[in-house]
Design a protein around this motif. Structure first.
Motif, short mmCIF file in Angstrom:
data_model
loop_
_atom_site.label_atom_id
_atom_site.label_comp_id
_atom_site.label_asym_id
_atom_site.label_seq_id
_atom_site.Cartn_x
_atom_site.Cartn_y
_atom_site.Cartn_z
N ALA A 1 0.99 4.66 5.91
CA ALA A 1 1.30 3.28 5.52
C ALA A 1 2.81 3.03 5.56
O ALA A 1 3.25 1.97 6.00
CB ALA A 1 0.75 2.99 4.13
N ALA A 2 3.60 4.00 5.11
CA ALA A 2 5.06 3.83 5.14
C ALA A 2 5.56 3.76 6.58
O ALA A 2 6.39 2.89 6.92
CB ALA A 2 5.75 4.98 4.39
N ALA A 3 5.07 4.63 7.45
CA ALA A 3 5.49 4.63 8.85
C ALA A 3 5.04 3.35 9.56
O ALA A 3 5.81 2.73 10.30
CB ALA A 3 4.95 5.86 9.56
N ALA A 4 3.80 2.95 9.31
CA ALA A 4 3.29 1.72 9.92
C ALA A 4 4.07 0.51 9.42
O ALA A 4 4.38 -0.41 10.19
CB ALA A 4 1.80 1.56 9.63
N SER A 5 4.40 0.51 8.15
CA SER A 5 5.19 -0.59 7.59
C SER A 5 6.55 -0.68 8.28
O SER A 5 7.00 -1.77 8.64
CB SER A 5 5.37 -0.39 6.08
OG SER A 5 6.13 -1.44 5.55
N TRP B 1 14.56 0.83 5.38
CA TRP B 1 14.17 1.38 4.08
C TRP B 1 12.75 1.95 4.12
O TRP B 1 12.48 3.02 3.56
CB TRP B 1 14.32 0.34 2.98
CG TRP B 1 15.75 0.13 2.61
CD1 TRP B 1 16.57 -0.88 3.02
CD2 TRP B 1 16.55 0.98 1.79
NE1 TRP B 1 17.83 -0.71 2.50
CE2 TRP B 1 17.85 0.42 1.73
CE3 TRP B 1 16.30 2.15 1.09
CZ2 TRP B 1 18.88 1.00 1.01
CZ3 TRP B 1 17.33 2.74 0.36
CH2 TRP B 1 18.60 2.16 0.32
N ALA B 2 11.83 1.26 4.78
CA ALA B 2 10.47 1.78 4.92
C ALA B 2 10.46 3.06 5.76
O ALA B 2 9.74 4.01 5.46
CB ALA B 2 9.54 0.72 5.52
N LEU C 1 0.83 -1.20 0.00
CA LEU C 1 0.00 0.00 0.00
C LEU C 1 0.87 1.26 0.00
O LEU C 1 0.64 2.18 -0.79
CB LEU C 1 -0.94 0.00 1.21
CG LEU C 1 -1.86 1.22 1.35
CD1 LEU C 1 -2.87 1.27 0.20
CD2 LEU C 1 -2.57 1.18 2.70
N ALA C 2 1.86 1.29 0.86
CA ALA C 2 2.76 2.45 0.92
C ALA C 2 3.44 2.67 -0.42
O ALA C 2 3.53 3.80 -0.91
CB ALA C 2 3.80 2.25 2.03
N THR C 3 3.90 1.60 -1.05
CA THR C 3 4.60 1.70 -2.33
C THR C 3 3.68 2.26 -3.41
O THR C 3 4.06 3.18 -4.15
CB THR C 3 5.16 0.33 -2.75
OG1 THR C 3 6.01 -0.15 -1.70
CG2 THR C 3 5.95 0.43 -4.04
N VAL C 4 2.48 1.74 -3.49
CA VAL C 4 1.54 2.21 -4.52
C VAL C 4 1.16 3.67 -4.28
O VAL C 4 1.18 4.50 -5.20
CB VAL C 4 0.29 1.31 -4.57
CG1 VAL C 4 -0.81 1.93 -5.42
CG2 VAL C 4 0.66 -0.07 -5.10
N LEU C 5 0.84 4.02 -3.03
CA LEU C 5 0.39 5.39 -2.75
C LEU C 5 1.50 6.41 -2.94
O LEU C 5 1.28 7.48 -3.52
CB LEU C 5 -0.19 5.48 -1.34
CG LEU C 5 -1.44 4.64 -1.08
CD1 LEU C 5 -1.94 4.85 0.34
CD2 LEU C 5 -2.53 4.93 -2.09
N VAL C 6 2.69 6.10 -2.48
CA VAL C 6 3.82 7.01 -2.69
C VAL C 6 4.12 7.12 -4.19
O VAL C 6 4.42 8.20 -4.69
CB VAL C 6 5.06 6.58 -1.87
CG1 VAL C 6 6.30 7.36 -2.30
CG2 VAL C 6 4.81 6.78 -0.38
N GLY C 7 4.00 6.02 -4.91
CA GLY C 7 4.20 6.05 -6.35
C GLY C 7 3.19 6.95 -7.05
O GLY C 7 3.54 7.70 -7.97
#
Length: 177
Positions: free
Chosen positions: A79-83, A98-99, A21-27
């Motif tokens: 999502a990135a922070a939670a990841s 990295w996250a 989710l973090a990857t898609v949203l940041v993308g």
């Protein structure tokens, strides 16, 4: 299905979902900022000040009133922070680093947005009637400050995306063991 992350070194559905989710949203956000850098702002700069002001006001009104945009904009950081937190707790320090780096980079994007870009957007909105005003000094600041900070947002969000891709690669390696 593996649910005990720490015990077997494998991933959980939550860890996988958060990282993806973090990857898609940041993308998505990196792509939006990039599109402004390479098309929207240069295209607007080719027109007159009235067109520039009217178009930016319309764009800002659409973005400000868009719940989906607001959700993506904020949830990307969450999502990135939670990841990063889930990965650290799961014993995958490399993935967590990295996250976490992605979360920090994306936080920079939010800080720039709230301290520079949004105030300039608000100033533009208050600049008067575009059809009746002969000149717009705010346009020069947009062409300078707003555009420059958007480039920084593009670089930071793209770097955050790269960090999340690296986290996904490490996560995949860790969960195959």
């Amino acid at each position: 299905m593996r649910t005990n992350i720490a015990a077997d070194g494998g991933g959980s559905r939550l860890a996988t979902a958060l990282l993806m989710l973090a990857t898609v949203l940041v993308g998505l956000m990196a792509g939006l900022f990039f599109a402004f850098d390479v098309s929207v702002m240069p295209g607007l700069a080719r027109g007159d000040d009235r067109t520039y002001v009217t178009a930016m006001r319309n764009i800002n009104a659409v973005i400000d009133g868009n719940a989906l945009f607001g959700t993506v904009f904020v949830v990307a950081l969450l999502a990135a922070a939670a990841s990063a937190a889930v990965e650290l707790r799961g014993g995958r320090r490399g993935v967590a680093v990295w996250a976490g780096a992605a979360a920090v980079l994306y936080l920079v994007v939010l800080v720039i947005t709230f301290t520079v870009n949004i105030p300039l957007n608000n100033e533009l909105a208050a600049a008067g009637d575009a059809a009746r005003t002969a000149g717009f000094p705010i346009v020069d600041r947009f062409k300078g400050t707003w555009v420059a900070t958007n480039i920084v947002r593009t670089v930071c969000s793209t770097a955050a995306l790269v960090a999340l891709v690296r986290a996904l690669v490490l996560y995949g390696r860790a969960t195959r063991r």
